[in-house]
Scaffold this motif. Sequence first.
Motif, PDB file in Angstrom:
ATOM      1  N   MET A  91      41.711  31.535  82.071  1.00 25.45           N
ATOM      2  CA  MET A  91      42.257  31.865  82.591  1.00 25.45           C
ATOM      3  C   MET A  91      42.319  33.188  83.039  1.00 25.45           C
ATOM      4  N   THR A  92      42.124  33.059  84.986  1.00 25.88           N
ATOM      5  CA  THR A  92      41.946  34.582  85.280  1.00 25.88           C
ATOM      6  C   THR A  92      43.127  35.227  85.353  1.00 25.88           C
ATOM      7  N   ASN A  93      43.226  36.919  85.809  1.00 28.36           N
ATOM      8  CA  ASN A  93      44.015  37.042  85.808  1.00 28.36           C
ATOM      9  C   ASN A  93      44.474  37.048  87.395  1.00 28.36           C
ATOM     10  N   PRO A  94      45.645  36.886  87.647  1.00 26.17           N
ATOM     11  CA  PRO A  94      45.800  37.394  89.040  1.00 26.17           C
ATOM     12  C   PRO A  94      45.898  39.217  89.855  1.00 26.17           C
ATOM     13  N   THR A  95      44.851  38.801  90.445  1.00 24.58           N
ATOM     14  CA  THR A  95      44.789  40.278  91.773  1.00 24.58           C
ATOM     15  C   THR A  95      46.354  41.022  91.484  1.00 24.58           C
ATOM     16  N   VAL A  96      46.360  42.287  91.215  1.00 22.96           N
ATOM     17  CA  VAL A  96      47.399  43.514  91.424  1.00 22.96           C
ATOM     18  C   VAL A  96      47.746  43.855  92.685  1.00 22.96           C
ATOM     19  N   ILE A  97      48.704  43.794  93.438  1.00 19.18           N
ATOM     20  CA  ILE A  97      48.186  43.960  95.062  1.00 19.18           C
ATOM     21  C   ILE A  97      48.581  45.454  94.947  1.00 19.18           C
ATOM     22  N   GLN A  98      48.001  46.224  95.583  1.00 21.15           N
ATOM     23  CA  GLN A  98      48.621  47.874  95.864  1.00 21.15           C
ATOM     24  C   GLN A  98      48.352  47.952  97.024  1.00 21.15           C
ATOM     25  N   ASN A  99      47.890  47.590  97.708  1.00 20.58           N
ATOM     26  CA  ASN A  99      48.530  47.563  99.233  1.00 20.58           C
ATOM     27  C   ASN A  99      49.574  46.274  99.702  1.00 20.58           C
ATOM     28  N   ALA A 100      50.306  46.102 100.285  1.00 17.74           N
ATOM     29  CA  ALA A 100      50.587  44.754 100.262  1.00 17.74           C
ATOM     30  C   ALA A 100      50.731  45.229 101.721  1.00 17.74           C
ATOM     31  N   THR A 101      50.560  43.380 102.448  1.00 18.55           N
ATOM     32  CA  THR A 101      50.880  43.276 103.997  1.00 18.55           C
ATOM     33  C   THR A 101      52.449  42.258 103.456  1.00 18.55           C
ATOM     34  N   ILE A 102      52.651  42.615 105.193  1.00 15.17           N
ATOM     35  CA  ILE A 102      54.354  41.783 105.319  1.00 15.17           C
ATOM     36  C   ILE A 102      53.743  40.142 104.998  1.00 15.17           C
ATOM     37  N   HIS A 103      53.151  39.844 104.100  1.00 12.72           N
ATOM     38  CA  HIS A 103      52.890  38.140 103.796  1.00 12.72           C
ATOM     39  C   HIS A 103      53.069  38.491 102.417  1.00 12.72           C
ATOM     40  N   ASP A 104      52.987  39.053 101.558  1.00  7.29           N
ATOM     41  CA  ASP A 104      52.759  39.465 100.630  1.00  7.29           C
ATOM     42  C   ASP A 104      53.935  39.669  99.709  1.00  7.29           C
ATOM     43  N   VAL A 105      54.658  40.097 100.319  1.00 10.38           N
ATOM     44  CA  VAL A 105      56.529  40.661 100.780  1.00 10.38           C
ATOM     45  C   VAL A 105      56.784  39.314 100.953  1.00 10.38           C
ATOM     46  N   ALA A 106      57.124  38.924 101.688  1.00 10.36           N
ATOM     47  CA  ALA A 106      57.322  37.637 101.806  1.00 10.36           C
ATOM     48  C   ALA A 106      57.519  36.478 101.120  1.00 10.36           C
ATOM     49  N   ASP A 107      56.243  36.304 100.861  1.00 15.79           N
ATOM     50  CA  ASP A 107      55.704  35.105 100.253  1.00 15.79           C
ATOM     51  C   ASP A 107      56.464  35.252  98.183  1.00 15.79           C
ATOM     52  N   TYR A 108      56.707  36.995  98.793  1.00 18.07           N
ATOM     53  CA  TYR A 108      57.601  37.506  97.038  1.00 18.07           C
ATOM     54  C   TYR A 108      59.157  37.132  97.018  1.00 18.07           C
ATOM     55  N   PHE A 109      59.935  37.128  98.094  1.00 15.84           N
ATOM     56  CA  PHE A 109      60.777  36.554  98.399  1.00 15.84           C
ATOM     57  C   PHE A 109      61.406  34.689  98.282  1.00 15.84           C
ATOM     58  N   LEU A 110      60.450  34.787  98.955  1.00 14.98           N
ATOM     59  CA  LEU A 110      59.897  32.945  98.737  1.00 14.98           C
ATOM     60  C   LEU A 110      60.046  32.492  97.469  1.00 14.98           C
ATOM     61  N   ASP A 111      59.045  33.098  96.814  1.00 16.27           N
ATOM     62  CA  ASP A 111      59.410  32.479  95.337  1.00 16.27           C
ATOM     63  C   ASP A 111      60.364  32.892  95.182  1.00 16.27           C
ATOM     64  N   LYS A 112      61.625  33.656  95.336  1.00 21.11           N
ATOM     65  CA  LYS A 112      62.869  34.317  94.422  1.00 21.11           C
ATOM     66  C   LYS A 112      63.649  32.440  94.851  1.00 21.11           C
ATOM     67  N   GLY A 113      63.865  32.409  95.849  1.00 19.82           N
ATOM     68  CA  GLY A 113      64.811  31.327  96.388  1.00 19.82           C
ATOM     69  C   GLY A 113      64.961  29.975  95.784  1.00 19.82           C
ATOM     70  N   ASN A 114      65.765  29.691  96.200  1.00 16.52           N
ATOM     71  CA  ASN A 114      66.309  28.472  95.249  1.00 16.52           C
ATOM     72  C   ASN A 114      67.193  27.604  96.484  1.00 16.52           C
ATOM     73  N   MET A 115      66.379  27.096  96.793  1.00 18.08           N
ATOM     74  CA  MET A 115      67.240  26.219  97.711  1.00 18.08           C
ATOM     75  C   MET A 115      67.702  25.033  97.728  1.00 18.08           C
ATOM     76  N   GLY A 116      68.588  25.058  98.406  1.00 11.64           N
ATOM     77  CA  GLY A 116      70.367  24.770  97.843  1.00 11.64           C
ATOM     78  C   GLY A 116      71.198  25.567  97.389  1.00 11.64           C
ATOM     79  N   THR A 117      71.047  26.815  97.201  1.00 14.50           N
ATOM     80  CA  THR A 117      71.960  27.799  96.396  1.00 14.50           C
ATOM     81  C   THR A 117      71.828  28.893  97.848  1.00 14.50           C
ATOM     82  N   GLU A 118      72.367  29.890  96.989  1.00 13.79           N
ATOM     83  CA  GLU A 118      73.476  30.886  97.487  1.00 13.79           C
ATOM     84  C   GLU A 118      71.941  31.925  97.640  1.00 13.79           C
TER      85      GLU A 118
END
Length: 158
Positions: free
Chosen positions: A1-28
């Motif tokens: 199993m390979t380690n994911p690349t650690v991002i040093q220069n973020a894009t708007i899409h990277d940041v959006a994906d980070y928050f979307l991964d935190k979200g829980n549908m059907g909750t606050e």
Amino acid sequence: MTNPTVIQNATIHDVADYFLDKGNMGTEEAITHLKLQKLVYYAQAWYVALNYGKKLFDSRIEAWMHGPVCPELYNEYRNYGYKEIERPTSSPEFIDGITEVLESVWEVFGSYDGKFLEELTHSEDPWINARKGLPENATSNKEIKIDDMKNFYSDYLN
């Protein structure tokens, strides 16, 4: 199993994906398009304040009627309207300084809905300054200035 690349220069899409991964549908913690735009804005604003004006990502954020909006992100998620956005298939990993800012933004703002965050941004100088002279319900593509973000949010740090 390979380690994911650690991002040093973020894009708007990277940041959006980070928050979307935190979200829980059907909750606050569910994330709508409106909420996503505000979380990404706060990530940029706090990163700029903590890093002496250095931007987290290069995408433009504009002072729209419903608060700060990144047009690039708007075009990607606008079809969701007010519906919750599902989690991405994978979540980006960032260098520590970025992760700390994103985690802090999530801890402070993640449990609020998009309307609350919209109202909050409407009370803050960066959005207000960018909309100076515009009627309340006017459309606008005026950019929220990085220096305004840095100055306004840096005051909270002092």
